[in-house]
Design an enzyme around this catalytic site. Sequence first.
Site, mmCIF file in Angstrom:
data_model
loop_
_atom_site.group_PDB
_atom_site.id
_atom_site.type_symbol
_atom_site.label_atom_id
_atom_site.label_comp_id
_atom_site.label_asym_id
_atom_site.label_seq_id
_atom_site.Cartn_x
_atom_site.Cartn_y
_atom_site.Cartn_z
ATOM 1 N N ALA A 116 0.720 -1.106 0.060
ATOM 2 C CA ALA A 116 -0.011 0.159 -0.034
ATOM 3 C C ALA A 116 0.838 1.199 -0.225
ATOM 4 O O ALA A 116 1.085 1.771 0.941
ATOM 5 C CB ALA A 116 -0.940 0.019 1.146
ATOM 6 N N TYR A 147 6.608 10.270 6.303
ATOM 7 C CA TYR A 147 5.765 9.381 5.406
ATOM 8 C C TYR A 147 6.131 9.085 3.969
ATOM 9 O O TYR A 147 6.039 8.031 3.813
ATOM 10 C CB TYR A 147 4.277 9.922 5.762
ATOM 11 C CG TYR A 147 3.263 9.190 5.067
ATOM 12 C CD1 TYR A 147 2.668 7.956 5.605
ATOM 13 C CD2 TYR A 147 2.468 9.794 3.807
ATOM 14 C CE1 TYR A 147 1.835 7.420 5.119
ATOM 15 C CE2 TYR A 147 1.524 8.918 3.519
ATOM 16 C CZ TYR A 147 1.053 7.797 4.060
ATOM 17 O OH TYR A 147 -0.017 7.182 3.716
HETATM 18 P P1 NAD Z 1 -5.317 3.313 9.530
HETATM 19 O O1 NAD Z 1 -4.298 4.323 10.335
HETATM 20 O O2 NAD Z 1 -6.417 3.356 9.672
HETATM 21 O O3 NAD Z 1 -4.446 2.036 9.266
HETATM 22 C C1 NAD Z 1 -3.279 1.491 9.466
HETATM 23 C C2 NAD Z 1 -3.397 0.195 10.275
HETATM 24 O O4 NAD Z 1 -1.892 -0.106 10.461
HETATM 25 C C3 NAD Z 1 -3.761 0.726 11.715
HETATM 26 O O5 NAD Z 1 -4.609 -0.293 12.135
HETATM 27 C C4 NAD Z 1 -2.324 0.383 12.342
HETATM 28 O O6 NAD Z 1 -2.683 0.035 13.953
HETATM 29 C C5 NAD Z 1 -1.730 -0.314 11.753
HETATM 30 N N1 NAD Z 1 -0.154 -0.175 12.069
HETATM 31 C C6 NAD Z 1 0.522 0.896 11.757
HETATM 32 N N2 NAD Z 1 1.719 0.335 12.368
HETATM 33 C C7 NAD Z 1 2.005 -0.947 12.324
HETATM 34 C C8 NAD Z 1 3.105 -1.635 12.869
HETATM 35 N N3 NAD Z 1 4.190 -1.341 13.067
HETATM 36 N N4 NAD Z 1 2.557 -3.076 12.980
HETATM 37 C C9 NAD Z 1 1.194 -3.343 12.895
HETATM 38 N N5 NAD Z 1 0.473 -2.692 12.626
HETATM 39 C C10 NAD Z 1 0.618 -1.391 12.409
HETATM 40 O O7 NAD Z 1 -5.073 4.165 7.867
HETATM 41 P P2 NAD Z 1 -5.443 3.609 6.506
HETATM 42 O O8 NAD Z 1 -6.204 4.849 5.938
HETATM 43 O O9 NAD Z 1 -6.383 2.543 6.698
HETATM 44 O O10 NAD Z 1 -4.333 3.388 5.790
HETATM 45 C C11 NAD Z 1 -3.694 2.097 5.519
HETATM 46 C C12 NAD Z 1 -2.651 2.011 4.675
HETATM 47 O O11 NAD Z 1 -3.199 2.622 3.283
HETATM 48 C C13 NAD Z 1 -1.514 2.682 4.925
HETATM 49 O O12 NAD Z 1 -0.106 1.868 4.550
HETATM 50 C C14 NAD Z 1 -1.277 4.061 4.395
HETATM 51 O O13 NAD Z 1 -0.423 4.576 4.123
HETATM 52 C C15 NAD Z 1 -2.249 3.719 2.917
HETATM 53 N N6 NAD Z 1 -3.024 4.730 2.365
HETATM 54 C C16 NAD Z 1 -3.993 5.270 2.677
HETATM 55 C C17 NAD Z 1 -4.792 6.354 2.273
HETATM 56 C C18 NAD Z 1 -5.887 6.734 2.620
HETATM 57 O O14 NAD Z 1 -6.586 7.663 1.963
HETATM 58 N N7 NAD Z 1 -6.701 6.102 3.831
HETATM 59 C C19 NAD Z 1 -4.122 6.965 1.123
HETATM 60 C C20 NAD Z 1 -2.911 6.515 0.702
HETATM 61 C C21 NAD Z 1 -2.143 5.427 1.318
#
Ligand code: NAD
Length: 320
Positions: A116, A147
């Site tokens: 991701a 990030y």
């Molecule tokens: P979120 O914060 O809701 O989910 C991220 C999850 O990863 C959380 O449950 C957190 O507890 C877990 N996490 C973080 N560090 C960890 C670790 N070291 N070990 C285990 N678990 C860990 O965020 P999201 O919006 O669901 O994003 C999920 C992924 O998608 C991320 O990698 C983010 O960079 C990517 N992303 C999201 C968006 C968006 O618009 N939501 C856009 C671009 C990229």
Amino acid sequence: MTSRVVVTGGAGFLGSHLCETLLARGDTVVAVDNLCTGRVSNVAALQDNPRFTLVTADVVDGLQIDGPVDTVLHFASPASPVDYLRLPIETLRVGSQGTMHALDLARDKAARFVLASTSEVYGDPEIHPQREDYWGNVNPVGPRGVYDEAKRFGEAMTMAYRATYGVDTAIVRIFNTFGPRMRPNDGRAIPNFIRQALAGEPVTVSGDGLQTRSICYVDDLVAGIVALADSSEPGPINIGNPHEISMLDLAGWVVKLTNSRSPVVHIERPVDDPTVRRPDATKAQQVLGWSPRVEIEDGLERTIAWFRKHEVADQALSPE
Ligand code: NAD
Ligand code: UDP
């Protein structure tokens, strides 16, 4: 054919929707999450399913999963600017060491791997809309660097595992996505605006609000990720809705859809806040046959309905 899928970050916003969709089509899912920004409540409805397991662990410490694994979806990382500025070292660690551990698992199990990644790899883009062959305009020493550079490192490491060990990898660059299960206080624009509008508080637009984002409803995003996981496409590939909107217009839209009387107020614009962002989604259309289906207004209404129902309980459960 159904498969066994490991979803890192499976208790987060996107991860929990992915787990739900994969279970619904018959896959077995192991979610791994350290709950730093995720919540057990996001996957509470899945816990009774015998094909679902939640492992509470930090992927930076390693990622050992017994038994066969067909696919590793590496979604663990703080994603909201407020979260990654609060957790800068953790964000760099999960993007670097965590990504290596997830890649090692895929290598050990001969599994497909999906990283991701994010539109943030394009930084404050000088090319608009952004195509996958644009290298980006990132400030490595600015506050968002933790990030952006973690994700750029993750992409480089993914390509290195592919070239060196022959791991079947894919990189998806996700653009701003919204929907149910975003934390009301995770700091991102849409949950902030909805929470503020529902509470009758001022809706906080940063700067003049003319900066844009292109927002995608979560169901569309998940469909794109699953299509990518099921394909052999290596990417990088943009998944996002090209519908571009200014933050000022978005705030006005949320106020209208919530029937709120909240005023819009202007707050300081964050450092290095990108001015524009819109995916060129041609590749996803051509390679995966994917394009977004949910109208933004419809997605906002569904999200607002969810916030109305869950906001109070969610705030009580939030990690902050
Ligand atoms: P979120 O914060 O809701 O989910 C991220 C999850 O990863 C959380 O449950 C957190 O507890 C877990 N996490 C973080 N560090 C960890 C670790 N070291 N070990 C285990 N678990 C860990 O965020 P999201 O919006 O669901 O994003 C999920 C992924 O998608 C991320 O990698 C983010 O960079 C990517 N992303 C999201 C968006 C968006 O618009 N939501 C856009 C671009 C990229
Ligand atoms: N933003 C805003 N008010 C808020 C939160 C964010 O105007 O309460 C702005 C932010 O400055 C940025 C845009 O909304 O210009 C999108 O921010 P978000 O954190 O949702 O996503 P990202 O910056 O990671 O794309």
